[in-house]
Write a protein that holds these residues in place. Structure first.
Motif, PDB file in Angstrom:
ATOM      1  N   SER A   1     -25.169 -91.677   4.786  1.00 29.15           N
ATOM      2  CA  SER A   1     -25.084 -90.445   4.009  1.00 29.15           C
ATOM      3  C   SER A   1     -24.498 -90.745   2.638  1.00 29.15           C
ATOM      4  O   SER A   1     -23.495 -91.453   2.527  1.00 29.15           O
ATOM      5  N   MET A   2     -25.119 -90.208   1.582  1.00 26.84           N
ATOM      6  CA  MET A   2     -24.549 -90.329   0.233  1.00 26.84           C
ATOM      7  C   MET A   2     -23.327 -89.435   0.085  1.00 26.84           C
ATOM      8  O   MET A   2     -22.557 -89.583  -0.848  1.00 26.84           O
ATOM      9  N   LEU A   3     -23.171 -88.469   0.999  1.00 32.60           N
ATOM     10  CA  LEU A   3     -22.108 -87.472   0.860  1.00 32.60           C
ATOM     11  C   LEU A   3     -20.760 -88.024   1.298  1.00 32.60           C
ATOM     12  O   LEU A   3     -19.736 -87.736   0.698  1.00 32.60           O
ATOM     13  N   ASP A   4     -20.755 -88.839   2.377  1.00 31.49           N
ATOM     14  CA  ASP A   4     -19.472 -89.426   2.817  1.00 31.49           C
ATOM     15  C   ASP A   4     -19.565 -90.937   3.054  1.00 31.49           C
ATOM     16  O   ASP A   4     -18.630 -91.539   3.594  1.00 31.49           O
ATOM     17  N   GLN A   5     -20.715 -91.533   2.669  1.00 33.35           N
ATOM     18  CA  GLN A   5     -20.940 -92.982   2.757  1.00 33.35           C
ATOM     19  C   GLN A   5     -20.957 -93.522   4.198  1.00 33.35           C
ATOM     20  O   GLN A   5     -21.003 -94.728   4.415  1.00 33.35           O
ATOM     21  N   GLN A   6     -20.883 -92.647   5.188  1.00 35.92           N
ATOM     22  CA  GLN A   6     -20.837 -93.108   6.579  1.00 35.92           C
ATOM     23  C   GLN A   6     -22.248 -93.424   7.094  1.00 35.92           C
ATOM     24  O   GLN A   6     -23.213 -92.788   6.695  1.00 35.92           O
ATOM     25  N   GLN A   7     -22.293 -94.400   8.009  1.00 36.18           N
ATOM     26  CA  GLN A   7     -23.570 -94.689   8.674  1.00 36.18           C
ATOM     27  C   GLN A   7     -23.811 -93.616   9.729  1.00 36.18           C
ATOM     28  O   GLN A   7     -22.963 -93.366  10.575  1.00 36.18           O
ATOM     29  N   LYS A   8     -24.972 -92.952   9.657  1.00 34.26           N
ATOM     30  CA  LYS A   8     -25.237 -91.801  10.521  1.00 34.26           C
ATOM     31  C   LYS A   8     -26.217 -92.108  11.649  1.00 34.26           C
ATOM     32  O   LYS A   8     -26.213 -91.442  12.674  1.00 34.26           O
ATOM     33  N   GLN A   9     -27.090 -93.099  11.436  1.00 32.44           N
ATOM     34  CA  GLN A   9     -28.116 -93.368  12.445  1.00 32.44           C
ATOM     35  C   GLN A   9     -28.564 -94.823  12.346  1.00 32.44           C
ATOM     36  O   GLN A   9     -28.607 -95.400  11.260  1.00 32.44           O
TER      37      GLN A   9
END
Length: 373
Positions: A271-279
């Motif tokens: 996610s560009m919003l929180d830089q976390q890996q989502k999938q």
């Protein structure tokens, strides 16, 4: 924390492309509207029509219908394809030469117009000339440390500018007058009109494949050192925090609000919003990942697949169901870009209300009060 953001759907099965000819490999792809073009290692171009079908349950499938295929007459792979739909032309790079062919019948233009001496090329999606019947093409030339800019018309090409670079360029993306270049040891931004250049950050192209993608007006996505996906504007600054992807990324694309990356084993979604890996989607032997008009397409040597995004509303509801209120609200705000204003306001109010009830049930009364308000 995982989110189901995309589903991987098969678009072209290997049998449709090669039958029992195992030696045929996919080298490059291009997608323009419903038209999918595939270039192969045995010098063929295949043209398919892609039909998207959505079942009543919301399941997306693709049916590919083969239109025709064309042999280019060389014993070399087709290394790149780019569509110029306004000209109904397909630009084909094979054996260091860019040929113009008709998008519908794949026949070369009668004038035989071509660009010779190209290692790789890209189109300027933010052209500096206002001519709708011309595309601006940037090539890395076979001449050492040289970039060339061309204007390509329906049946002729014209060189506009030749630019020399401090080191050998190996990848390029263009926006207006700005070139974002991966050189041998660093990335730079170069204004080909003024000649002014700006260093971005070091990078060793001998160790890894550089990635340079234009992701929006005056903004690029680059494969940085230490397995970072870095954002850079033409002014040499970053408006987004970097994302951590793997050290050996082969391809990357932006599908807002996600950055999608391909390595030799997985497709990862950050996610560009929180830089976390989502999938993370297992995907072996992938070697192409590209975004075409909002469609993210991946390919192995033998097949083509489409990453279908799940509706943002569905993703938000899944987050709320897992009581991940903050993430749901961040994603909901980002959805404003993709949803009409009135529809967004109705949806956002309902999400705030749902989030308020979740916080209320967790006895977080102050947070719930703010959301209800």
């Amino acid at each position: 924390m995982s989110v189901k953001a995309f589903k991987l759907v098969s678009a072209v099965e290997r049998e449709m492309l090669m039958g029992d000819k195992n030696y045929i490999n996919i080298e490059c792809i291009e997608c323009c509207g419903k038209n999918l073009y595939i270039g192969t290692n045995d010098c063929f171009i295949y043209h398919f029509l892609l039909d998207e079908k959505i079942s009543t349950a919301g399941k997306v499938t693709f049916a590919a219908t083969k239109q025709l295929h064309k042999y280019l007459g060389l014993k070399k792979p087709v290394s790149e394809l780019k569509a110029a739909s306004a000209l109904t032309r397909l630009l084909v790079l094979c054996d260091n030469t860019i040929t113009l062919v008709n998008m519908m019948n794949l026949e070369p233009v009668p004038t035989g117009a071509r660009i010779k001496g190209a290692v790789t090329f890209t189109l300027n999606e933010n052209p500096v000339r206002g001519d709708p019947f011309c595309v601006e093409v940037c090539i890395i030339s076979v001449k050492r440390r040289t970039i060339q800019m061309f204007m390509v018309f329906e049946d002729r090409v014209q060189i506009v500018k030749e630019v020399f670079t401090p080191e050998q360029p190996c990848a390029v993306a263009v926006d207006g007058y700005y070139l974002c270049l991966a050189l041998t040891t660093q990335y730079i931004i170069l204004n080909y009109n003024t000649g002014v250049s700006q260093d971005l950050f070091p990078y060793c192209s001998d160790e890894k494949r550089p990635i340079v993608k234009r992701i929006g007006r005056q903004e690029f996505l680059l494969a940085g050192p230490g397995g970072l996906g870095m954002f850079a504007t033409v002014d040499g600054i970053s408006q987004h925090a970097p994302v951590h992807w793997s050290e050996n990324v082969i391809g990357a694309a932006l599908c807002f609000p996600y950055v999608v990356a391909l390595d030799d084993e997985f497709i990862t979604v950050h996610s560009m919003l929180d830089q976390q890996q989502k999938q993370t989607l297992p995907f072996k032997e992938g070697h192409i990942l590209q975004e075409f008009e909002g469609k993210v397409i991946v390919a192995t040597n033998k097949g083509v697949y489409i990453l279908v995004p799940l509706p943002l509303e569905k993703q938000i509801q899944d987050l709320l169901a897992s009581h991940r209120v903050e993430e749901a609200l961040v994603l909901a705000k980002a959805a404003r870009r993709n949803i009409p204003k009135e529809k967004f306001q109705v949806m956002y109010k309902r999400i705030l209300q749902q989030a308020g009830f979740i916080q209320f049930a967790q006895l977080q009364f102050l947070e719930a009060k703010e959301l209800f308000r």
